[in-house]
Design an enzyme around this catalytic site. Structure first.
Site, short mmCIF file in Angstrom:
data_model
loop_
_atom_site.label_atom_id
_atom_site.label_comp_id
_atom_site.label_asym_id
_atom_site.label_seq_id
_atom_site.Cartn_x
_atom_site.Cartn_y
_atom_site.Cartn_z
N CYS A 133 49.34 22.91 24.54
CA CYS A 133 48.63 22.81 26.08
C CYS A 133 47.01 22.17 25.57
CB CYS A 133 47.66 24.55 27.04
SG CYS A 133 47.87 25.79 25.60
N ARG A 176 53.86 28.73 14.19
CA ARG A 176 53.22 29.59 14.11
C ARG A 176 53.09 30.83 12.51
NH1 ARG A 176 53.47 31.63 20.63
NH2 ARG A 176 52.75 29.06 21.78
N GLN A 207 58.65 24.20 22.27
CA GLN A 207 58.37 25.19 23.89
C GLN A 207 59.72 24.32 24.45
OE1 GLN A 207 54.39 25.99 22.84
NE2 GLN A 207 54.92 28.12 23.71
N ASP A 231 57.97 23.43 27.20
CA ASP A 231 56.91 23.77 27.75
C ASP A 231 56.51 22.33 28.58
OD1 ASP A 231 54.02 24.87 27.52
OD2 ASP A 231 52.94 24.00 25.74
N HIS A 250 52.27 22.01 31.47
CA HIS A 250 51.12 21.71 32.09
C HIS A 250 51.43 21.43 33.70
CE1 HIS A 250 50.90 23.37 27.84
NE2 HIS A 250 50.30 24.87 28.32
N LYS A 298 49.76 36.51 32.95
CA LYS A 298 51.19 36.24 32.75
C LYS A 298 52.21 36.57 34.10
CE LYS A 298 52.24 36.64 28.13
NZ LYS A 298 52.63 36.88 27.00
N HIS A 342 50.68 27.66 32.82
CA HIS A 342 51.25 27.11 31.72
C HIS A 342 52.73 27.50 32.26
CE1 HIS A 342 47.73 27.49 28.70
NE2 HIS A 342 47.49 27.67 30.18
#
Length: 646
Positions: free
Chosen positions: A338, A367, A385, A387, A389, A473, A519
């Site tokens: 992000c 991570r 991910q 991912d 946004h 979330k 997200h």
RNA sequence: GCCAGAGUAGCUCAGAGGUAGAGCACUUCCUUGGUAAGGAAGGGGUCGUGGGUUCAAUUCCCACCUCCGGCUCCA
């Protein structure tokens, strides 16, 4: 007389003080044998507890969650009694029923250790006690009486629990020689516990707090019939065969090497093809829905994560920054995409007219997960991910949110993930310092999520304290082979990062405005998604996802030349095909390639060469007859189309 | 990170203080076959790593590494 209303709406009269067990007996003696707890006026009760007023009554049998719950909760007490008799002086924590069975957390005391080797004698003791048909009796006591009882026994964990209870009266349950602090309800006696199995021992922190002492947790399960236990054990065995770590190795999809590092998956060619098929599939869906793809580096300046708040929150528990040799600038392995996407947003000015901006990336992040946490592909230190946004105006938020829900449900349907759950993860109101941003922003974001989920008629559970540090979330979880739930898709409403990164757009009023940020992931991570996919399919992937679609099996080596020609045609037609030209009989080749879960086996011999055909055999289904090669190509393409048509 | 268990051939696993085993896989040979295992021979192991005890350790002890089941954590 009192009036009892049954679930079907019928009403019967009984004398005051009758209990549920007696009512069940009057209906039928067999029912009385099969019933384990009662729901009286929407509260679950012991069967033997007298009913003194008009009430609604539901009798809970094995197939009712409340019935199983009482059964397993009573089993936990039975195990505790066995433990107390085998290990005098053992101290008891808590011992609840869980989704599949029960556990008890115990402190064996003075250096005693319980290992799996000790389970059999405990199990035997439980069976011995159960067969004595011990009755469970409930007793109301005062807080003081309870404290006296357990402090005399030396059960410091129980006294800690009791001292925190505010209720005037506290209930104790006794069976045989064992008395426990407990709300109940319990079975009338130990008699129905016919089949008992202790499954594992594990450590568990007292009250779930790692600062507290670690107790020994013993897991077990019980059934009213041996047959049910046998079936359950068979299920566990079968589930082990679906373990993605095992199938991943068998099918050569991925591997791990301690030389590379724990939790760092290595994707082998077939696994890579599988990933690529998923990526291509999702890319197509997203492009149709107005997403634009971006690509960002795997590292970022540490200041970027200070701006986002990730560094403050996770910096100490992350892979530590690397620095440039000359200037000493610090860079972190990217833990999140992000912040990078925010910088892309800020690279150009934006008008309200171009909103929403949907920015997608298959972004690999790193991570540091604690070593004990790593688990196959479901919990790793490097993962990709899917991912995205979405930067939008407040008035667009609801529609954006709902269309993401639709997209997730669409993808789950194609994947045949029918047994998923949706969870709304909110902030812990008693622990607000764990989160960034204003109360106002949080309340807005939580409201947005709850409302969107409700408008989509999504069945959700709400869990406090599970939010991300920057926003609440909506999480979508799917179970693995043995029923563990894993979060895949997630949608998060974020008013905080736009503030921190000073994101703006120009409104129709020609003033600067703050966009809202969503997200979202659908797969979550490719690694975890594939793990769950493997366990849900046993590695029998749908045709469109299978890394290899077909394998050609010549009847004998005499037909290898023709087989190679067919191979070339199929591969040139974009149908990834192999050939098994080993010197083996056809039965053996079929068996081996069935075990490799290749969707189609194509058998070629004398007859096929004469007619220019191939004999098609579908994995798991057997012979499908012969067809021309071109026919097979269009057949495969139409099958794939069907799988993806919704 | 914490508690408990495990690590022997590519895979699944047996074994024991005294020269390391099976099945499958692999290689070679025989066989050339019609829808879930044809036959024979052969190669392959610093018994996770490092220390210690012992005449002798893969086996017993200690540490570490990795894996498995949980706990805690999970942006």
């Amino acid at each position: 007389m009192i009036k009892i209303t049954f679930p079907d709406g019928s009403v019967r009269e009984y004398k005051e003080g009758i209990n549920s067990l007696e009512i069940a007996e009057q209906i039928s003696p067999r029912l009385a044998k099969e019933v384990y707890s009662a729901t009286v006026n929407n509260e679950t009760w012991d069967l033997t507890r007298p009913i003194s007023t008009d009430a609604t009554l539901k009798l809970n049998k094995w197939d009712d969650a409340e019935g199983k719950h009482a059964f397993w909760h009573s089993s936990a007490h039975l195990m505790a009694e066995a433990l107390e008799s085998l290990y005098p002086g053992m101290k008891f924590g808590i011992g609840p029923a869980i989704e599949n069975g029960f556990y008890y957390d115990v402190d064996p005391g003075d250096g005693r250790v319980i290992t799996e080797a000790d389970l059999q004698p405990i199990e035997d003791k439980m069976k011995e006690l159960a067969s004595k048909n011990l009755t469970f009796t409930r007793k109301d006591v005062s807080k003081n009486e309870a404290l006296t009882f357990f402090s005399k026994k030396g059960d410091e964990y129980k006294t800690e629990l009791i001292s925190e209870l505010t209720d005037g009266t506290i209930t104790l349950y006794t069976q045989g020689n064992f008395t426990d602090l407990c709300k109940g309800p319990h079975l009338p006696s130990t008699e129905p516990m016919k089949a008992i199995k202790l499954l594992s021992v594990a450590g568990a922190y007292w009250r779930g707090d790692e600062k507290h002492k670690m107790l020994t947790r013993i897991y077990g399960i019980t059934f009213p019939k041996q047959k049910l236990l046998d079936e359950y054990l068979v299920f566990l065995e079968e589930a082990k065969k679906r373990d993605h770590r095992r199938i991943g190795k068998e099918l050569e999809l991925f591997t791990f090497s301690p030389n590379v590092g724990m939790g760092l998956p290595l994707w082998m060619p077939k696994g890579s093809d599988l990933r690529q098929n998923l990526i291509n599939f999702l890319t197509g869906l997203l492009r149709k829905r107005g997403y634009k793809f971006v690509t960002t580096p795997h590292i970022g300046n540490v200041n970027l994560y200070k701006t986002s708040g990730h560094f403050e929150k996770y910096g100490a528990d992350s892979f530590q920054p690397i620095s440039t040799p000359q200037e000493g600038e610090q860079f972190m392995l990217k833990p999140m995409n992000c912040p990078h996407h925010c910088e892309i947003y800020n690279a150009t000015p934006h008008s309200y007219k171009e909103m929403p901006i949907r920015m997608a990336e298959f972004g690999t992040v790193y991570r540091y997960e604690q070593s004990g946490e790593l688990h196959g592909l479901t919990r790793v230190r490097s993962f990709t991910q899917d991912d995205a946004h979405i930067f939008c105006r407040q008035d667009q938020l609801s529609n954006e949110f709902k269309s993401i829900i639709d997209l997730i449900l669409y993808v789950f349907r194609i994947m045949n993930f029918n047994d998923f759950s949706a969870q709304i993860s909110l902030r812990d109101p008693n622990n607000k310092e764990k989160y960034i941003g204003s109360d106002e922003n949080w309340e807005r974001a939580e409201h947005d999520i709850i409302e969107a989920a409700a408008e989509k008629n999504l069945a959700t559970t709400v869990v406090l304290g599970e939010a991300a540090f920057y926003g609440p979330k909506l999480d979508f979880m799917v179970k693995d082979a043995i029923g563990r739930k894993w979060q895949l898709g997630t949608i998060q409403v974020d008013y905080n990062l736009p503030d921190r990164f000073d994101l703006n757009y120009n409104g129709s009023d020609n003033q600067k405005h703050r966009p809202v940020m969503l997200h979202r992931t659908i797969f979550g991570s490719l690694e975890r998604f594939i793990a769950v996919l493997i366990e849900n399919t046993s590695g029998k992937f749908p045709l469109w996802l299978a890394p290899e679609k077909a394998v050609i099996l010549p009847i004998s080596e005499k037909f290898n030349d023709y087989a190679r020609k067919v191979l070339e045609i199929l591969n040139n037609s974009d149908i990834c095909t192999l050939i098994d030209d080993r010197d083996e009989k056809i039965g053996k080749k079929i068996r081996d390639n069935e075990l490799k879960r290749i969707p189609y086996l194509l058998i070629i011999g004398e007859k096929e060469i004469e007619k220019g055909t191939i004999a098609v055999r579908k994995q798991g289904e057997g012979d499908k007859g012969s067809m021309k090669i071109e026919e097979f190509v269009s057949f495969i393409n139409s099958e794939i189309k069907k799988e993806l048509a919704f």
